[in-house]
Structures are given as C-alpha cells and as structure tokens.
Scaffold this motif. Structure first.
Motif, PDB file in Angstrom:
ATOM      1  N   GLN A 320       0.811  -1.209   0.000  1.00  0.00           N
ATOM      2  CA  GLN A 320       0.000   0.000   0.000  1.00  0.00           C
ATOM      3  C   GLN A 320       0.847   1.262   0.000  1.00  0.00           C
ATOM      4  N   VAL A 321       2.004   1.227   0.670  1.00  0.00           N
ATOM      5  CA  VAL A 321       2.880   2.403   0.713  1.00  0.00           C
ATOM      6  C   VAL A 321       3.382   2.723  -0.695  1.00  0.00           C
ATOM      7  N   PHE A 322       3.746   1.707  -1.463  1.00  0.00           N
ATOM      8  CA  PHE A 322       4.188   1.926  -2.835  1.00  0.00           C
ATOM      9  C   PHE A 322       3.057   2.556  -3.659  1.00  0.00           C
ATOM     10  N   ASN A 323       1.839   2.044  -3.485  1.00  0.00           N
ATOM     11  CA  ASN A 323       0.689   2.619  -4.183  1.00  0.00           C
ATOM     12  C   ASN A 323       0.485   4.078  -3.796  1.00  0.00           C
ATOM     13  N   ASP A 324       0.638   4.376  -2.497  1.00  0.00           N
ATOM     14  CA  ASP A 324       0.469   5.756  -2.029  1.00  0.00           C
ATOM     15  C   ASP A 324       1.502   6.688  -2.652  1.00  0.00           C
ATOM     16  N   ILE A 325       2.736   6.201  -2.776  1.00  0.00           N
ATOM     17  CA  ILE A 325       3.793   7.019  -3.388  1.00  0.00           C
ATOM     18  C   ILE A 325       3.460   7.307  -4.849  1.00  0.00           C
ATOM     19  N   LEU A 326       3.015   6.293  -5.563  1.00  0.00           N
ATOM     20  CA  LEU A 326       2.659   6.479  -6.974  1.00  0.00           C
ATOM     21  C   LEU A 326       1.513   7.480  -7.130  1.00  0.00           C
ATOM     22  N   MET A 327       0.553   7.421  -6.228  1.00  0.00           N
ATOM     23  CA  MET A 327      -0.564   8.360  -6.311  1.00  0.00           C
ATOM     24  C   MET A 327      -0.123   9.786  -5.991  1.00  0.00           C
ATOM     25  N   ASN A 336       8.856  13.481 -14.755  1.00  0.00           N
ATOM     26  CA  ASN A 336      10.245  13.105 -14.477  1.00  0.00           C
ATOM     27  C   ASN A 336      10.526  13.469 -13.022  1.00  0.00           C
ATOM     28  N   PHE A 337      11.125  12.549 -12.279  1.00  0.00           N
ATOM     29  CA  PHE A 337      11.330  12.810 -10.854  1.00  0.00           C
ATOM     30  C   PHE A 337      12.498  11.977 -10.341  1.00  0.00           C
ATOM     31  N   ASN A 338      13.076  12.439  -9.255  1.00  0.00           N
ATOM     32  CA  ASN A 338      14.140  11.707  -8.566  1.00  0.00           C
ATOM     33  C   ASN A 338      13.894  11.811  -7.068  1.00  0.00           C
ATOM     34  N   GLU A 339      14.811  11.268  -6.282  1.00  0.00           N
ATOM     35  CA  GLU A 339      14.620  11.290  -4.823  1.00  0.00           C
ATOM     36  C   GLU A 339      14.482  12.711  -4.302  1.00  0.00           C
ATOM     37  N   SER A 340      15.325  13.598  -4.776  1.00  0.00           N
ATOM     38  CA  SER A 340      15.312  14.974  -4.265  1.00  0.00           C
ATOM     39  C   SER A 340      13.984  15.669  -4.542  1.00  0.00           C
ATOM     40  N   SER A 341      13.439  15.464  -5.756  1.00  0.00           N
ATOM     41  CA  SER A 341      12.206  16.158  -6.125  1.00  0.00           C
ATOM     42  C   SER A 341      10.986  15.626  -5.385  1.00  0.00           C
ATOM     43  N   LEU A 342      11.115  14.450  -4.756  1.00  0.00           N
ATOM     44  CA  LEU A 342       9.979  13.865  -4.043  1.00  0.00           C
ATOM     45  C   LEU A 342      10.003  14.154  -2.545  1.00  0.00           C
ATOM     46  N   GLN A 343      11.070  14.741  -2.092  1.00  0.00           N
ATOM     47  CA  GLN A 343      11.241  14.909  -0.646  1.00  0.00           C
ATOM     48  C   GLN A 343      10.105  15.707  -0.012  1.00  0.00           C
ATOM     49  N   ASN A 344       9.640  16.734  -0.695  1.00  0.00           N
ATOM     50  CA  ASN A 344       8.637  17.621  -0.102  1.00  0.00           C
ATOM     51  C   ASN A 344       7.205  17.129  -0.254  1.00  0.00           C
ATOM     52  N   ILE A 345       6.990  16.047  -1.025  1.00  0.00           N
ATOM     53  CA  ILE A 345       5.616  15.571  -1.210  1.00  0.00           C
ATOM     54  C   ILE A 345       5.354  14.238  -0.507  1.00  0.00           C
ATOM     55  N   LEU A 346       6.403  13.620   0.039  1.00  0.00           N
ATOM     56  CA  LEU A 346       6.250  12.336   0.710  1.00  0.00           C
ATOM     57  C   LEU A 346       6.418  12.493   2.221  1.00  0.00           C
ATOM     58  N   ASP A 348       7.966  11.197   5.881  1.00  0.00           N
ATOM     59  CA  ASP A 348       9.314  10.742   6.228  1.00  0.00           C
ATOM     60  C   ASP A 348       9.460   9.240   6.004  1.00  0.00           C
ATOM     61  N   ASP A 349       8.436   8.487   6.400  1.00  0.00           N
ATOM     62  CA  ASP A 349       8.501   7.027   6.225  1.00  0.00           C
ATOM     63  C   ASP A 349       8.529   6.653   4.747  1.00  0.00           C
ATOM     64  N   GLU A 350       7.734   7.334   3.935  1.00  0.00           N
ATOM     65  CA  GLU A 350       7.728   7.054   2.492  1.00  0.00           C
ATOM     66  C   GLU A 350       9.065   7.413   1.868  1.00  0.00           C
ATOM     67  N   TYR A 351       9.614   8.542   2.257  1.00  0.00           N
ATOM     68  CA  TYR A 351      10.880   8.980   1.675  1.00  0.00           C
ATOM     69  C   TYR A 351      12.006   8.020   2.032  1.00  0.00           C
ATOM     70  N   THR A 352      11.953   7.449   3.213  1.00  0.00           N
ATOM     71  CA  THR A 352      13.002   6.531   3.672  1.00  0.00           C
ATOM     72  C   THR A 352      13.089   5.287   2.790  1.00  0.00           C
ATOM     73  N   ILE A 353      11.942   4.821   2.299  1.00  0.00           N
ATOM     74  CA  ILE A 353      11.949   3.575   1.523  1.00  0.00           C
ATOM     75  C   ILE A 353      12.057   3.813   0.014  1.00  0.00           C
ATOM     76  N   LEU A 354      12.349   5.044  -0.404  1.00  0.00           N
ATOM     77  CA  LEU A 354      12.421   5.340  -1.838  1.00  0.00           C
ATOM     78  C   LEU A 354      13.403   4.447  -2.612  1.00  0.00           C
ATOM     79  N   PRO A 355      14.611   4.167  -2.080  1.00  0.00           N
ATOM     80  CA  PRO A 355      15.508   3.282  -2.845  1.00  0.00           C
ATOM     81  C   PRO A 355      14.871   1.925  -3.150  1.00  0.00           C
ATOM     82  N   GLU A 356      14.190   1.342  -2.159  1.00  0.00           N
ATOM     83  CA  GLU A 356      13.513   0.064  -2.382  1.00  0.00           C
ATOM     84  C   GLU A 356      12.332   0.242  -3.339  1.00  0.00           C
TER      85      GLU A 356
END
Length: 398
Positions: A320-327, A336-346, A348-356
């Motif tokens: 569900q967390v992956f689905n939430d990130i996609l939404m 187009n996005f990378n880890e840095s560009s997602l920091q302000n919209i996710l 803390d828990d979602e941002y932590t698992i971004l590599p996975e």
C-alpha cells in the motif's frame, strides 16, 4: 422484450476495440504521412513504415483508419497481431496464412495443399477465414523463401487487387533479436533491387518507441528502410473536440466543468480518453452530464483501466505504501522525478523507503530510469499507468 436491453442506446466510445474511423480525431498528421507514400505502392515501389507509440496511444486505431481509407482503391490488407511472438518463422508463416485468406474461398485449400502438402495440419474454417498449422520445418522454409511466396500470391491475386497492405501489430517481441533485423533487411533490400519483386506492397510495422530504437541499435542501417512516425499524447484541444463531437452525436449535453475534468484526467492518452468517455456515457441521466456525473465516470474508468489493461503489473505492487507514493507522484503531475524532487511531497517514512520503491518499480516495469544527471531520474514506463494512478489519487480526494 428484455427490460435490460435497449437497442436504441449504445455507447459511441471504443475502449476495447479500434475507434470507429468516423470518430477518429487527433492523428491527421500521422495518417497523412503514412498515406503520402501510397502512390509509390501503386507504382510497384514497395514501402515500409514503422509506427511507434506507447501503450494506449492508438496504434491499432490508426491501422484501422488506414484500412478504411484504402478500401476504395481496390487494395486488400492483411493484419497480423504479433503479440508475445519472438519467432521470425512464426511471423513469416502468419503473414502467408493471412494472404491466403485473401484468395477466393474455393481456392484456398488448393493453394495450401500446393504449397505445404504433408507439412500442414489442422485446417479449420472459422467464419470467413481458413486457419491451419504448418510444422517447424516448413515454417523455416517459408521464412527463407518468403519473397517467392509473396510474389506467387500476388500473381494469383492481381486480377482482383491492385496491391496489399501488410500491417504487423506489436513487433515488440522481435525487437531483441538480430535474426529479425537481418531477415527483414534482406527482404527490403532484395525488393528494392530485384525487379522480380517490385510488387505493390506496403509494410506497416507497429511497436513501442524503445523497441524501434533497439532494432536500430542492432543494425544502424535497419532504420533507413522505414518511413517513421511516433504517436504522441493528444493535446487538450484535440481531446476537447473529440468529446464535444462524440457527445453531440448522441445528443448529450456536457457542462463546461464536467468537460474540463474529463479532458484533464484523460492525461493526453487516447485509451484513457475512451474509457472515461464510455464510463461517463453509461453514468448519464437525462442526456445531461454535470460535474458529479463526470467525477463518478472518471473513477469508474480508473477501475476499468486497472482491471482490463494493467492487471498483471498492478498485482505485483502488493504494498500500500508503494501505491500511495505512486498516487502522490501523479497527483503532482510529475513526469520526471528523482529522490530529491519527491522529498517535499512524501512523508518521512515514504521517503526513507524510496531506494527500495524505485528498485521494485523498475522490476515490475512500472517505472524506468534515466541518468540525466548524477542522480537517477525516473518516469513511468507507459503513460497509461500514469493516468491510472492519477485517477486513483483523484478518487482518494472525493
């Protein structure tokens, strides 16, 4: 008479089949480019066209439109779905089988017997077509002598037809093999230089843009064979015109705010546009579509897209967390996005698992990565998936 059936009420949208040519919009430039080479075909100069577009962009609908346009010129066509096939032998055999189906019904079995003899099995007549299987030995022979089969076939058909369009849909499965590149180049080059094979043929191949790039990478000279066009996203105005014309054709009035929502959540994707239009149509009361009806229809379209088009990949995202990130990504309309560009919209828990998250999404073919900078940049592998998650994020807001 059934109380559930109304023969006078039917959807003008086509989410599951190619679009009715009379309602076709937004691809005029591509259509014109494909058909500008048609006179050369009638002068026995074989033409080759590679049409690309991501999932849901309407490649099959373009092919259907082309078929409709050439009817009055005494040209026949064969349409081959190459989905999930990675064998050149099977493709060559399918083309010949479909050409045999252009023969008069009474002479088809005789041609099959003459060409394939004991190598053919399971001859079956289904509707207006004859289906048969040939063994692997004969499939190889068809591949190696493909031009002779084509030449003889046209000699048999030329009293009835001026030429043949050969449309090969979904070439993707053959895009990794040098064998296909070498085979097709040999066919194209031989037809160009050998007068015996100067035939009124037009080959149209269809696939994803990256698959065409793969084929060219295997042999740089492969690309020179083809005229080329890529189906881009539809513009806001093209979708607006489409919806206005189609709903007007069935006497349904759409409020401006409802129309704006439908155009917006189509996300430029012809297939999403069709699903939204169809769902909204069946959700209409009294030939009026207001904003609430549009919202309901858009959400229903999301379920249809997920169940019918994306089920296999979506089932892999059992998180569900992956689905939430996609939404959250699609809600912000990030292409187009990378880890840095997602920091302000996710969170803390979602941002932590971004590599996975990124690792899994690439494995599941939801996202793909590009190295524009030192930091990996990602986008959706196909825009249909993007539009699905954008609709799901919209549903969560309601």
């Amino acid at each position: 008479m059934s109380e559930y059936i109304n023969l006078d009420y039917d959807s003008p949208f086509y989410p599951s089949t190619p679009v009715d040519p009379t309602l076709f919009k937004g691809r005029e430039d591509v259509i014109k480019k494909i058909l500008r080479y048609f006179p050369k075909v009638l002068n026995k100069k074989v033409q080759h066209f590679f049409l690309t577009g991501n999932k849901g962009m309407g490649k099959t609908s373009v092919a259907e439109f082309i078929i409709n346009e050439i009817k009055e010129y005494n040209i026949t066509h064969v349409y081959i779905s190459n989905k999930d096939n990675d064998s050149v032998e099977i493709l060559a055999s399918r083309i010949i089988q479909e050409i045999i189906n252009q023969y008069p019904p009474q002479s088809r079995k005789e041609r099959i017997k003459t060409w394939f003899g004991e190598h053919v099995s399971e001859i079956d007549i289904k509707g207006t077509k004859i289906k048969f299987n040939i063994n692997k030995q004969q499939q190889k022979e068809v591949k190696e002598n493909f031009l002779d089969y084509i030449s003889i076939a046209f000699e048999d058909l030329k009293e009835k037809y001026e030429g043949i369009f050969i449309i090969i849909d979904d070439i993707n499965g053959l895009s990794e093999t040098k064998e296909f590149v070498d085979w097709y180049k040999r066919i194209a080059d031989t037809m160009a230089v050998n007068e015996r094979y100067h035939l009124p043929l037009y080959f149209i191949l269809e696939g994803y843009p990256e698959k065409f790039d793969n084929l060219v990478e295997l042999d740089r000279s492969f690309g020179r064979i083809f005229h080329y066009a890529n189906l881009e996203e539809l513009t806001y105005e093209e979708i607006r015109e489409f919806y206005e014309n189609v709903f007007e054709s069935v006497n349904i009035e759409v409020s401006p705010d409802a129309l704006k929502l439908m155009i917006d959540y189509a996300s430029g994707i012809p297939l999403t546009m069709q699903y939204i239009g169809d769902s909204v149509f069946w959700n209409t009361d009294n030939n009026q579509i207001n904003q609430d009806k549009a919202i309901e229809g858009i959400i229903l379209a999301g379920y249809e897209i997920g169940n019918k088009q994306l089920r296999r990949n979506l089932k892999k995202i059992n998180n569900q967390v992956f689905n939430d990130i996609l939404m959250k990504i699609t809600k912000k309309e990030l292409t187009n996005f990378n880890e840095s560009s997602l920091q302000n919209i996710l969170s803390d828990d979602e941002y932590t698992i971004l590599p996975e998250f990124f690792k899994r999404m690439e494995e599941y073919e939801i996202l793909e990565s590009m190295n524009y900078t030192d930091e990996k940049t990602y986008n959706f592998k196909d825009k249909l998936t993007y539009s699905y998650f954008r609709i799901k994020s919209f549903e969560n807001e309601q």
